[in-house]
Design an enzyme around this catalytic site. Structure first.
Site, mmCIF file in Angstrom:
data_model
loop_
_atom_site.group_PDB
_atom_site.id
_atom_site.type_symbol
_atom_site.label_atom_id
_atom_site.label_comp_id
_atom_site.label_asym_id
_atom_site.label_seq_id
_atom_site.Cartn_x
_atom_site.Cartn_y
_atom_site.Cartn_z
ATOM 1 N N SER A 154 -95.499 -102.338 -94.431
ATOM 2 C CA SER A 154 -95.530 -102.286 -95.896
ATOM 3 C C SER A 154 -94.122 -102.005 -96.381
ATOM 4 O O SER A 154 -93.281 -101.494 -95.610
ATOM 5 C CB SER A 154 -96.461 -101.141 -96.335
ATOM 6 O OG SER A 154 -96.309 -100.871 -97.717
ATOM 7 N N TYR A 162 -100.039 -92.624 -95.952
ATOM 8 C CA TYR A 162 -99.762 -94.060 -95.867
ATOM 9 C C TYR A 162 -98.284 -94.304 -95.559
ATOM 10 O O TYR A 162 -97.935 -95.102 -94.675
ATOM 11 C CB TYR A 162 -100.165 -94.722 -97.189
ATOM 12 C CG TYR A 162 -100.150 -96.228 -97.194
ATOM 13 C CD1 TYR A 162 -101.272 -96.957 -96.782
ATOM 14 C CD2 TYR A 162 -99.031 -96.940 -97.631
ATOM 15 C CE1 TYR A 162 -101.267 -98.350 -96.800
ATOM 16 C CE2 TYR A 162 -99.022 -98.324 -97.651
ATOM 17 C CZ TYR A 162 -100.145 -99.021 -97.235
ATOM 18 O OH TYR A 162 -100.134 -100.401 -97.258
HETATM 19 P P1 NAD Z 1 -108.189 -104.893 -97.640
HETATM 20 O O1 NAD Z 1 -108.836 -103.612 -98.066
HETATM 21 O O2 NAD Z 1 -108.427 -106.127 -98.426
HETATM 22 O O3 NAD Z 1 -108.513 -105.192 -96.104
HETATM 23 C C1 NAD Z 1 -108.464 -104.191 -95.133
HETATM 24 C C2 NAD Z 1 -109.170 -104.690 -93.883
HETATM 25 O O4 NAD Z 1 -109.151 -103.638 -92.913
HETATM 26 C C3 NAD Z 1 -110.649 -105.026 -94.120
HETATM 27 O O5 NAD Z 1 -111.021 -106.134 -93.325
HETATM 28 C C4 NAD Z 1 -111.357 -103.772 -93.642
HETATM 29 O O6 NAD Z 1 -112.716 -103.993 -93.232
HETATM 30 C C5 NAD Z 1 -110.481 -103.418 -92.461
HETATM 31 N N1 NAD Z 1 -110.640 -102.034 -92.018
HETATM 32 C C6 NAD Z 1 -110.513 -100.896 -92.743
HETATM 33 N N2 NAD Z 1 -110.785 -99.835 -91.967
HETATM 34 C C7 NAD Z 1 -111.091 -100.315 -90.744
HETATM 35 C C8 NAD Z 1 -111.461 -99.718 -89.506
HETATM 36 N N3 NAD Z 1 -111.586 -98.386 -89.376
HETATM 37 N N4 NAD Z 1 -111.700 -100.523 -88.462
HETATM 38 C C9 NAD Z 1 -111.608 -101.869 -88.571
HETATM 39 N N5 NAD Z 1 -111.260 -102.486 -89.698
HETATM 40 C C10 NAD Z 1 -110.997 -101.709 -90.780
HETATM 41 O O7 NAD Z 1 -106.633 -104.515 -97.592
HETATM 42 P P2 NAD Z 1 -105.308 -105.423 -97.522
HETATM 43 O O8 NAD Z 1 -104.553 -105.165 -98.758
HETATM 44 O O9 NAD Z 1 -105.601 -106.820 -97.121
HETATM 45 O O10 NAD Z 1 -104.525 -104.642 -96.362
HETATM 46 C C11 NAD Z 1 -104.266 -105.202 -95.099
HETATM 47 C C12 NAD Z 1 -103.029 -104.530 -94.521
HETATM 48 O O11 NAD Z 1 -101.908 -104.830 -95.344
HETATM 49 C C13 NAD Z 1 -103.123 -103.007 -94.455
HETATM 50 O O12 NAD Z 1 -102.542 -102.527 -93.284
HETATM 51 C C14 NAD Z 1 -102.314 -102.564 -95.664
HETATM 52 O O13 NAD Z 1 -101.786 -101.277 -95.514
HETATM 53 C C15 NAD Z 1 -101.236 -103.634 -95.662
HETATM 54 N N6 NAD Z 1 -100.557 -103.778 -96.930
HETATM 55 C C16 NAD Z 1 -101.235 -104.088 -98.067
HETATM 56 C C17 NAD Z 1 -100.550 -104.200 -99.267
HETATM 57 C C18 NAD Z 1 -101.244 -104.536 -100.556
HETATM 58 O O14 NAD Z 1 -100.618 -104.394 -101.623
HETATM 59 N N7 NAD Z 1 -102.475 -105.011 -100.561
HETATM 60 C C19 NAD Z 1 -99.164 -103.996 -99.300
HETATM 61 C C20 NAD Z 1 -98.502 -103.691 -98.119
HETATM 62 C C21 NAD Z 1 -99.200 -103.579 -96.937
#
Ligand code: NAD
Length: 258
Positions: free
Chosen positions: A140, A153
């Site tokens: 991130s 985080y």
């Molecule tokens: P999201 O909530 O849409 O998806 C998260 C996924 O992780 C889902 O499939 C969920 O079921 C799964 N998950 C959560 N806990 C779990 C567990 N204990 N075991 C197995 N699966 C689990 O979120 P996203 O925004 O797509 O995030 C994906 C990644 O990207 C994360 O690591 C997040 O930190 C990172 N990220 C997101 C953003 C953003 O702005 N959305 C920015 C930077 C980084």
């Protein structure tokens, strides 16, 4: 889409939603066989599987080390190989550090950081033996800089960047790479869930909260789309990126430049 990954096999953690699902779809469309992982309603998981050519789904909980390692073994046995590992599963919790629930701290460190360690440790021996591997950790912008109220985080994502660099050095002479991708705010349920509380806290509309508070750090003032992150990952796991190792690549609309 060009079949640049034909014959390869991939595992994407947290791929039932958001960024992970976009990555899994693009890997499938590029010819790779993909194993999905993550939580969700059965119909949503079935839809994700259908979008990835009937991909198998592992229900492994990324907060449980033994389930993470068993999932990697299951992918290797299902496909007979594992070329691509994308550590993407993640959760968020926003709270002042004094009030931050210890259980949330533990869960965020386990899912966002330790699961990457366990999956990499389980996947590397096979990658070394087969002489090919691509590991991408979804960190991130918060892996490189901090914001208040996101201690767990930010700590976990800085850890992911450090883990990425260390693993990259260990595999540097092998035909394996390990890189991190550092997105800014991406239009997914994880980030969108932060808008209503911000609107409530500041007494403004959700539209204003999004522009003036959430995206205030992102000079482009727009969401990054999950597909934009997926395209970057696709390049990183493809045939043209072998010289890129241990990098933390930003995709954040200019956040880190400010
Ligand atoms: P999201 O909530 O849409 O998806 C998260 C996924 O992780 C889902 O499939 C969920 O079921 C799964 N998950 C959560 N806990 C779990 C567990 N204990 N075991 C197995 N699966 C689990 O979120 P996203 O925004 O797509 O995030 C994906 C990644 O990207 C994360 O690591 C997040 O930190 C990172 N990220 C997101 C953003 C953003 O702005 N959305 C920015 C930077 C980084």
């Amino acid at each position: 889409m060009e079949q640049t990954l034909a014959g390869q096999a991939a595992l994407v953690t947290g791929s039932t939603s958001g960024i992970g699902l976009a990555i899994a779809r693009f890997l499938h469309q590029s010819g790779a066989r993909v194993m999905l992982n993550g939580f969700g309603k059965p119909e949503d998981i079935a839809a994700a599987q259908a979008a990835c050519g009937g991909a198998p789904h592992s229900p492994a909980d990324m907060s449980r080390p033994e389930e993470v390692r068993a999932m990697v073994a299951e992918a290797e046995s299902a496909f007979g190989r594992l070329d691509i590992l994308v550590n993407n599963a993640g959760i968020q919790h926003v709270s002042p550090v004094e009030e931050f629930p210890a259980a949330k701290w533990d869960a965020i460190l386990a899912i966002n950081l330790s699961s990457n360690f366990h999956a990499i440790a389980a996947a590397l021996p096979g990658m070394r033996a087969r002489g090919h591997g691509r590991i991408v950790n979804i960190a991130s912008a918060h892996g490189l800089v901090a914001s208040p109220f996101k201690t767990a985080y930010v700590a976990a994502k800085h850890g992911v960047v450090g883990l990425t660099k260390s693993v990259a050095l260990e595999v540097a002479e092998a035909p394996i790479t390990c890189n991190a991708v550092c997105p800014g705010f991406v239009r997914t349920p994880l980030a969108e869930a932060q808008v209503p509380p911000l609107a409530g806290k500041h007494g403004v509309s959700e539209e204003a909260a999004l522009k003036d508070f959430l995206l205030a750090k992102q000079p482009s003032k727009r969401w990054i789309e999950p597909e934009e992150v997926a395209r970057m990952v696709l390049w990183l796991v493809g045939p043209d990126s072998g010289g890129v190792n241990g990098a933390a690549l930003s995709i954040d609309g200019g956040w880190l430049a400010a």
